[in-house]
Scaffold this motif. Structure first.
Motif, PDB file in Angstrom:
ATOM      1  N   ARG A  89      24.048 -13.904  57.591  1.00 23.26           N
ATOM      2  CA  ARG A  89      23.926 -13.270  58.914  1.00 23.26           C
ATOM      3  C   ARG A  89      23.067 -14.123  59.839  1.00 23.26           C
ATOM      4  N   GLU A  90      21.974 -14.655  59.307  1.00 23.50           N
ATOM      5  CA  GLU A  90      21.118 -15.515  60.118  1.00 23.50           C
ATOM      6  C   GLU A  90      21.761 -16.876  60.352  1.00 23.50           C
ATOM      7  N   MET A  91      22.505 -17.386  59.384  1.00 19.75           N
ATOM      8  CA  MET A  91      23.214 -18.650  59.574  1.00 19.75           C
ATOM      9  C   MET A  91      24.179 -18.548  60.748  1.00 19.75           C
ATOM     10  N   PHE A  92      24.907 -17.440  60.804  1.00 21.75           N
ATOM     11  CA  PHE A  92      25.856 -17.243  61.894  1.00 21.75           C
ATOM     12  C   PHE A  92      25.136 -17.233  63.235  1.00 21.75           C
ATOM     13  N   ARG A  93      24.004 -16.569  63.291  1.00 22.35           N
ATOM     14  CA  ARG A  93      23.259 -16.455  64.544  1.00 22.35           C
ATOM     15  C   ARG A  93      22.751 -17.800  65.041  1.00 22.35           C
ATOM     16  N   VAL A  94      22.228 -18.640  64.132  1.00 25.73           N
ATOM     17  CA  VAL A  94      21.600 -19.890  64.571  1.00 25.73           C
ATOM     18  C   VAL A  94      22.615 -20.998  64.852  1.00 25.73           C
ATOM     19  N   LEU A  95      23.862 -20.820  64.434  1.00 28.29           N
ATOM     20  CA  LEU A  95      24.873 -21.847  64.690  1.00 28.29           C
ATOM     21  C   LEU A  95      25.253 -21.887  66.166  1.00 28.29           C
ATOM     22  N   ALA A  96      25.482 -23.081  66.662  1.00 27.88           N
ATOM     23  CA  ALA A  96      26.059 -23.241  67.995  1.00 27.88           C
ATOM     24  C   ALA A  96      27.471 -22.659  68.001  1.00 27.88           C
ATOM     25  N   ASP A  97      27.964 -22.303  69.181  1.00 31.75           N
ATOM     26  CA  ASP A  97      29.292 -21.694  69.260  1.00 31.75           C
ATOM     27  C   ASP A  97      30.378 -22.588  68.683  1.00 31.75           C
ATOM     28  N   ASP A  98      30.198 -23.906  68.775  1.00 37.13           N
ATOM     29  CA  ASP A  98      31.188 -24.829  68.215  1.00 37.13           C
ATOM     30  C   ASP A  98      30.701 -25.428  66.886  1.00 37.13           C
ATOM     31  N   GLY A  99      29.721 -24.761  66.261  1.00 32.40           N
ATOM     32  CA  GLY A  99      29.154 -25.266  65.020  1.00 32.40           C
ATOM     33  C   GLY A  99      29.940 -24.861  63.792  1.00 32.40           C
ATOM     34  N   SER A 100      29.611 -25.496  62.665  1.00 29.60           N
ATOM     35  CA  SER A 100      30.290 -25.245  61.401  1.00 29.60           C
ATOM     36  C   SER A 100      29.290 -24.951  60.297  1.00 29.60           C
ATOM     37  N   PHE A 101      29.743 -24.185  59.321  1.00 29.75           N
ATOM     38  CA  PHE A 101      28.982 -23.870  58.117  1.00 29.75           C
ATOM     39  C   PHE A 101      29.835 -24.303  56.928  1.00 29.75           C
ATOM     40  N   VAL A 102      29.373 -25.306  56.192  1.00 34.09           N
ATOM     41  CA  VAL A 102      30.121 -25.834  55.058  1.00 34.09           C
ATOM     42  C   VAL A 102      29.392 -25.432  53.782  1.00 34.09           C
ATOM     43  N   LEU A 103      30.105 -24.699  52.930  1.00 34.72           N
ATOM     44  CA  LEU A 103      29.517 -24.122  51.725  1.00 34.72           C
ATOM     45  C   LEU A 103      30.180 -24.705  50.483  1.00 34.72           C
ATOM     46  N   SER A 172      33.504 -21.684  60.387  1.00 34.06           N
ATOM     47  CA  SER A 172      33.062 -21.995  61.749  1.00 34.06           C
ATOM     48  C   SER A 172      32.763 -20.710  62.501  1.00 34.06           C
ATOM     49  N   LYS A 173      31.965 -20.846  63.543  1.00 36.21           N
ATOM     50  CA  LYS A 173      31.583 -19.685  64.340  1.00 36.21           C
ATOM     51  C   LYS A 173      32.703 -19.266  65.284  1.00 36.21           C
ATOM     52  N   SER A 174      33.519 -20.215  65.698  1.00 34.08           N
ATOM     53  CA  SER A 174      34.671 -19.926  66.551  1.00 34.08           C
ATOM     54  C   SER A 174      35.897 -20.576  65.933  1.00 34.08           C
ATOM     55  N   PRO A 175      37.100 -20.230  66.406  1.00 36.97           N
ATOM     56  CA  PRO A 175      38.301 -20.866  65.847  1.00 36.97           C
ATOM     57  C   PRO A 175      38.400 -22.353  66.173  1.00 36.97           C
ATOM     58  N   PHE A 176      37.592 -22.824  67.116  1.00 43.78           N
ATOM     59  CA  PHE A 176      37.695 -24.215  67.548  1.00 43.78           C
ATOM     60  C   PHE A 176      36.344 -24.928  67.440  1.00 43.78           C
ATOM     61  N   PRO A 177      35.865 -25.179  66.234  1.00 48.34           N
ATOM     62  CA  PRO A 177      34.589 -25.882  66.084  1.00 48.34           C
ATOM     63  C   PRO A 177      34.721 -27.348  66.475  1.00 48.34           C
ATOM     64  N   LYS A 178      33.592 -27.957  66.786  1.00 47.76           N
ATOM     65  CA  LYS A 178      33.591 -29.389  67.066  1.00 47.76           C
ATOM     66  C   LYS A 178      33.978 -30.134  65.799  1.00 47.76           C
ATOM     67  N   ALA A 179      34.996 -30.972  65.875  1.00 49.68           N
ATOM     68  CA  ALA A 179      35.454 -31.745  64.721  1.00 49.68           C
ATOM     69  C   ALA A 179      36.323 -32.884  65.226  1.00 49.68           C
TER      70      ALA A 179
END
Length: 326
Positions: A89-103, A172-179
């Protein structure tokens, strides 16, 4: 502290009565480098102090939900999903709108039977449906150095084959993350070079895919990589072994008598995603840093980075990756 880290540090923590008594989260980093800072503490508390939208990439490999206990600590499968969501939940909050979370997360067997757990799939579904992440792509890490376990089913009874693949969920936080896959292009393979010399004619495969005459052109800078994570050697599926015994971190730990972190991943794994998903100066965070391979890679690629770990011995030894003392 250098300007890059100072600028990031200045906006990191808004001290409050709620956090001022915490003995785990320290506003003063355990150590810093030209591009980053490592902190000792519970990353849930650390994440809560970060500004919203301040991180471009979270790359991490948390303790897996294995049916046997590991030295670095791991949560039972029955509790794992809820445990991890408290971080997510906190990871989602701190990510930029075009950010990614790789697990990076490995599978495991159920106790006492030769069947596989579904915990990591359940986690993926909850991350998307409950937290709000989007599944950008599922990727895979093939590690030939994985041990043939559980021994009872693989090497004793011989009822199962060796498990050598781990999942890497790109969320990703949005369907279009920076990549930009042009940042991770590989050299063209022998087959592609042969096609370029011989040429191809336009056709339609039985699958329905159209092959155009431009298919054999090799002027795009390289080959687009597959979702099986590869090293720098251009083969169709190169393995990323994880049994390094001669890197500087391992050597310095042995020389200093410090315990080597038992669950390290190869640098090529975070390197691929840092290149794919960030630019120089972006912020990369690993909330389960361990020996801080992610921070080391980010440093080399001139990305700002933050690392957090709950085990002081592991975090301090991670300085060896940057030429420091443990």
């Amino acid at each position: 502290m250098n300007n890059l880290v100072e600028g990031l540090q200045a906006s990191l923590f808004a001290t409050s009565a709620e956090h001022s008594s915490s003995l785990l989260v320290r506003e003063i980093p355990a150590y810093t480098t030209p591009y980053g800072a490592a902190y000792l503490g519970d990353s849930r508390e650390f994440l809560a102090k970060l500004p919203e939208g301040s991180v471009n990439l979270i790359f991490t490999s948390p303790p897996y939900a294995l049916h046997f206990k590991k030295a670095y600590g791991n949560v039972d499968k029955a509790d794992y999903v809820e445990w991890f969501l408290s971080f997510a939940r906190e990871m989602f909050r701190v990510l930029a709108d075009d950010g990614s979370f790789v697990l990076n997360i490995g599978g495991s067997y159920n106790p006492k039977v030769p069947t596989r757990s579904l915990y990591h799939f359940k986690l993926l579904i909850r991350l998307v449906e409950d937290i709000g992440f989007h599944l950008a792509q599922e990727c895979f890490w093939y590690n030939p150095a994985k041990m043939p376990v559980p021994a009872e089913w693989v090497t004793v009874r011989r009822q199962r084959i060796r498990d050598s693949v781990e999942y890497v969920w790109w969320l990703s936080k949005s369907p279009f993350p920076k990549a930009d896959n042009r940042q991770v292009l590989r050299p063209y393979g022998k087959d592609m070079l042969r096609l370029a010399q011989r040429g191809v004619r336009s056709t339609v495969r039985p699958s329905g895919h159209a092959i155009r005459s431009s298919f054999d052109k090799i002027d795009n800078g390289g080959s687009i990589p597959p979702n099986v994570i590869e090293d720098e050697i251009p083969t169709d599926m190169l393995t990323l072994g994880n049994n390094s015994a001669n890197d500087i971190y391992t050597k310095r730990c042995k020389e200093s008598g410090i315990k080597i972190h038992p669950a390290r991943f190869p640098a090529a794994l975070p390197e691929f995603f840092v290149k794919l998903l960030t630019n120089e100066g972006d912020v990369v965070l690993d909330p389960f840093a361990g020996s801080n391979t992610t921070g080391s890679v980010a440093e080399q690629l001139e990305r700002r980075w933050l690392a957090v770990d709950l085990v002081e011995e592991y975090l301090l030894a991670s300085r060896f990756r940057f030429g420091g003392r443990g």
